[in-house]
Design a protein around this motif. Structure first.
Motif, short mmCIF file in Angstrom:
data_model
loop_
_atom_site.label_atom_id
_atom_site.label_comp_id
_atom_site.label_asym_id
_atom_site.label_seq_id
_atom_site.Cartn_x
_atom_site.Cartn_y
_atom_site.Cartn_z
N UNK A 205 9.97 -9.99 -0.97
CA UNK A 205 9.47 -9.53 -2.31
C UNK A 205 9.34 -10.75 -3.05
N UNK A 206 10.51 -11.60 -3.25
CA UNK A 206 10.65 -12.64 -4.02
C UNK A 206 9.66 -13.83 -3.76
N UNK A 207 9.25 -13.95 -2.59
CA UNK A 207 8.20 -15.09 -2.08
C UNK A 207 6.84 -14.70 -2.55
N UNK A 208 6.51 -13.45 -2.72
CA UNK A 208 5.00 -13.13 -3.18
C UNK A 208 4.85 -12.77 -4.73
N UNK B 166 3.15 -12.85 11.00
CA UNK B 166 2.30 -13.01 9.66
C UNK B 166 3.28 -13.13 8.58
N UNK B 167 2.77 -13.99 7.49
CA UNK B 167 3.66 -14.17 6.38
C UNK B 167 3.26 -12.97 5.09
N UNK B 168 4.47 -12.86 4.50
CA UNK B 168 4.19 -11.72 3.44
C UNK B 168 3.27 -12.13 2.52
N UNK B 169 3.18 -13.44 2.20
CA UNK B 169 2.27 -13.91 1.10
C UNK B 169 0.60 -13.61 1.56
N UNK B 170 0.31 -14.08 2.77
CA UNK B 170 -0.71 -14.32 3.46
C UNK B 170 -1.52 -12.60 3.47
N UNK B 171 -0.57 -11.86 3.52
CA UNK B 171 -0.91 -10.37 3.98
C UNK B 171 -1.24 -9.58 2.39
N UNK B 172 -0.02 -9.89 1.70
CA UNK B 172 -0.16 -9.12 0.49
C UNK B 172 -1.24 -9.63 -0.33
N UNK B 173 -1.32 -10.92 -0.31
CA UNK B 173 -2.63 -11.70 -1.29
C UNK B 173 -3.67 -10.86 -0.67
N UNK B 174 -3.94 -10.81 0.40
CA UNK B 174 -5.34 -10.21 0.86
C UNK B 174 -5.48 -8.86 0.59
N UNK C 284 14.65 -9.01 -7.52
CA UNK C 284 13.58 -9.59 -6.69
C UNK C 284 12.07 -9.52 -7.34
N UNK C 285 12.12 -8.54 -8.22
CA UNK C 285 10.64 -8.44 -8.97
C UNK C 285 10.02 -7.20 -8.40
#
Ligand SMILES: O=P(O)(O)OC[C@@H](O)[C@@H](O)c1c[nH]c2ccccc12
Length: 257
Positions: free
Chosen positions: A101-104, A68-76, A130-131
């Motif tokens: 971290x950068x990507x999300x 799974x991708x960091x974005x799909x998981x952390x956004x949810x 990285x934010x």
């Protein structure tokens, strides 16, 4: 040599290699040094209290979920009420990556904890670059003086500090500038999980300290027990990540609390 010693040895090599690639001055030149930061100390108190973790693998469990991708998981996670996000950036032992971290970062508007083994000032500039909003200081791999020094540096860079302890002895690492204290239910040396141990330790914390129960929360009963014992935050990773759909696992869990 415990697993923690091995990780720290490897970390030193990683930092030396990173330093020869990118200097601290180069790390400073990014938009993240100016951006608004989010407070985990505040958000654990006014949302679910769950700090939901993105973790692909661990030394104790091997591969947990690398599909799974960091974005799909952390956004949810954020969408379904997480108070914060924890992202492992250690590569060799946890399958993490700085880009996770950068990507999300630009899509997430709750605090992001850079979960790594912080032992050198260089890593704090990386975390800011990285934010990250929060960094983790693990008492068992730092002296009280280092915790004091790194807390000041984190605050200078407008990041909060989560101090992680596991023993009564490590309480002496606490200083009043620390933003949150995490008690790891898992012994990082032998991976044993003991919730009662954490509750006893929590009762020894100075009054008013924002407390986080970390690890080994595998059932709603565990969560409710720790909440009833007065923890403010709950750091949970495997429970969600071991599901093929971590977002769904989080949604179902958070709908019950
Ligand atoms: O996957 P769990 O059992 O829910 O644990 C999450 C988190 O607490 C754990 O990943 C952790 C807590 N402290 C750490 C320090 C380093 C690496 C990992 C951790």
């Amino acid at each position: 040599m415990t697993i923690l010693d091995t990780i720290i040895e490897r970390k030193k090599e990683e930092i030396a290699a990173a330093r020869s690639n990118i200097s601290i001055d180069q790390l400073k030149n990014t938009q993240f040094f100016e951006r608004k930061t989010y407070s985990l100390k505040e958000s654990v108190k006014n949302k679910s209290g769950i700090i939901a973790e993105f973790k692909r693998q661990s030394p104790s469990k091997g591969i947990i979920n690398d599909q799974v991708s960091p974005l799909e998981v952390t956004f949810a996670y954020e969408n379904f009420g997480a108070s914060g996000i924890s992202i492992l950036t250690d590569k060799d032992f946890f399958g993490g990556d700085f880009n996770d971290i950068l990507s999300v970062r630009n899509s997430i508007t709750i605090p992001i904890l850079r979960k790594d083994f912080m032992i050198d000032e260089y890593q704090f500039y990386e975390a800011k670059n990285m934010g990250a909003d929060v960094i983790l200081l693990i008492a068992s791999c730092l002296s009280p003086d280092q915790v004091q020094e790194f807390t000041e540096l984190a605050h200078e860079l407008k990041m909060e500090v989560l101090l992680e302890i596991h023993t009564e002895e490590e309480l002496k690492h606490f200083n009043p500038k620390i933003d949150l204290v995490g008690i790891n239910n898992r012994n990082l040396k032998d991976f044993k999980v003991d919730l009662q141990h954490s509750v006893q330790l929590k009762n020894l914390l100075p009054k008013g300290v924002v407390s986080v129960a970390e690890s080994g929360i595998y059932h709603l009963d565990d969560f409710n027990y720790l909440k009833e014992k007065g923890f403010d935050g709950f750091l949970m990773g495997e429970y969600f990540m071991r599901n093929t759909d971590p977002a769904k696992a989080f949604e179902e869990f958070s709908s019950q609390i």
